[in-house]
Enzyme design. Structure first.
Site, short mmCIF file in Angstrom:
data_model
loop_
_atom_site.label_atom_id
_atom_site.label_comp_id
_atom_site.label_asym_id
_atom_site.label_seq_id
_atom_site.Cartn_x
_atom_site.Cartn_y
_atom_site.Cartn_z
N LYS A 17 0.83 -1.21 0.00
CA LYS A 17 0.00 0.00 0.00
C LYS A 17 0.86 1.25 0.00
O LYS A 17 2.05 1.25 0.35
CB LYS A 17 -0.93 0.02 1.21
N GLY A 106 9.74 -0.92 4.67
CA GLY A 106 9.83 0.17 3.70
C GLY A 106 8.66 1.12 3.70
O GLY A 106 8.57 1.99 2.83
N GLY A 107 7.72 0.96 4.63
CA GLY A 107 6.58 1.86 4.68
C GLY A 107 5.47 1.53 3.71
O GLY A 107 4.58 2.34 3.47
N MET A 108 5.48 0.29 3.15
CA MET A 108 4.44 -0.11 2.20
C MET A 108 3.58 -1.26 2.71
O MET A 108 2.78 -1.81 1.97
CB MET A 108 5.06 -0.48 0.85
N GLY A 110 4.26 -4.43 3.79
CA GLY A 110 4.48 -5.79 3.33
C GLY A 110 4.15 -6.84 4.38
O GLY A 110 3.51 -7.86 4.08
N GLY A 111 4.58 -6.62 5.61
CA GLY A 111 4.26 -7.56 6.68
C GLY A 111 2.77 -7.65 6.94
O GLY A 111 2.24 -8.73 7.22
N SER A 112 2.09 -6.54 6.82
CA SER A 112 0.64 -6.53 6.99
C SER A 112 -0.05 -7.28 5.86
O SER A 112 -1.05 -7.98 6.09
CB SER A 112 0.13 -5.09 7.05
N ASP A 145 -2.47 -1.67 9.59
CA ASP A 145 -2.48 -1.82 8.13
C ASP A 145 -3.07 -3.14 7.65
O ASP A 145 -3.34 -3.30 6.46
CB ASP A 145 -1.05 -1.68 7.57
#
Length: 307
Positions: A17, A106-108, A110-112, A145
């Site tokens: 995201k 990275g603030g996108m 990915g883990g979520s 997220d």
């Protein structure tokens, strides 16, 4: 319930995201911040395969550096699987195979996205049929997220970011993202923001954070030029303070024709909004020629889905 109801493996794909708009309120007594965010799911995905197992295990690989991703119960995807099992009364386990393409830390999100994919995959593998509302409730327990990674599309998030409302978005928005080596800790970025806000010039507004009306109007219009006027990230100053090297790439993307550029979430990934696919390709090529790793993505795209 103890045996899987579906043989073989279940494959789920979930998107990363971008925060098109991110307003952060003042720090609360519990140390957290209320936020207002406009999310957009973009075409950079995480893939998760769920297979029957007696225990809860995980393997992680991908096109990005995964050396810092935990392979134990600190991993959100494994925690998601355990939540589904507990909710449904399932007494077996699962093996999760995760292939990552979203930059780590990275603030996108990915883990979520991994966690959202694991919720959907385990629900399907075990035949627990929890349904969307119950999966959303479990997602909210895993982080702000994760509910959006389930939902996808475009949405407004308030509170801690997990109180979601779908946002109408027409057309397609093309982005060029520049992942940076080495992640940024989200708690570190928030702490730095709080430090910076002791300066009166950048103190937070006193009111409850809200998403600017212009952002929602621009999404409804489908015009990237209109959206470019309203993109904003309150965490950007803190992220750049911790990683001043990002400023050079941020300036370069704007010089190469991006309509707007910003730090994605808590960083350090950078996101550049462009006018259309050809413009995105040009910005991607110029940034790559300048030595930056650049990717062309678009949004909005659906949330976690079985393939």
């Amino acid at each position: 319930m103890s045996a899987p109801l579906v043989d073989g493996r279940v494959h789920v794909r979930a998107p990363g995201k971008l925060n098109l708009f991110f307003e952060v309120g003042d720090v609360q007594e519990d140390g957290y911040h209320d936020v207002a965010s406009a999310y957009q799911a973009v075409s950079l995905y995480e893939d998760v395969w769920a297979s029957p197992s007696d225990e809860f295990t995980i393997s992680i690989s991908g096109s990005v550096d995964v050396s810092g991703v935990p392979a134990d119960d600190r991993n959100l995807a494994l925690r998601a699987a355990r939540l589904v099992a507990k909710k449904a009364g399932y007494r077996g386990g699962v093996h999760l195979e995760i292939v990552k393409h979203v930059p780590v830390a990275g603030g996108m999100g990915g883990g979520s996205a991994d966690a959202a994919a694991a919720l959907v995959a385990c629900d399907a593998l075990w035949g627990t049929d929890l349904g969307g509302p119950q999966l959303q409730q479990l997602a909210a327990r895993l982080g702000a997220d994760v509910p959006f990674a389930l939902m996808g599309g475009s949405a407004v998030g308030t509170g801690r970011g997990d109180q979601l409302s779908p946002a109408l978005a027409q057309g397609r928005f093309d982005w060029v993202i520049v992942p940076a080596e080495g992640g940024l800790s989200t708690p570190d970025v928030y702490r730095r923001l709080d430090e910076l806000r002791t300066h009166p010039d950048i103190a937070p507004a006193s009111q409850v954070p809200v998403v600017a009306t212009g952002v929602l109007q621009a999404l409804r219009s489908g015009y990237p030029v209109a959206l470019a006027e309203h993109v904003r990230n309150d965490l950007q100053a803190a992220a750049l303070s911790l990683r001043p090297d990002l400023a050079t790439a941020l300036e370069a993307g704007l010089d190469y024709g991006a309509l707007a550029g910003m730090v994605s979430g808590s960083g350090p990934t950078l996101a550049f909004l462009t006018a259309d696919p050809p413009a995105a390709l040009e910005v991607q090529i110029l940034l790559s020629a300048a030595g930056h790793h650049a990717l062309h993505v678009h949004g909005p795209v659906p949330g976690a889905r079985i393939l």
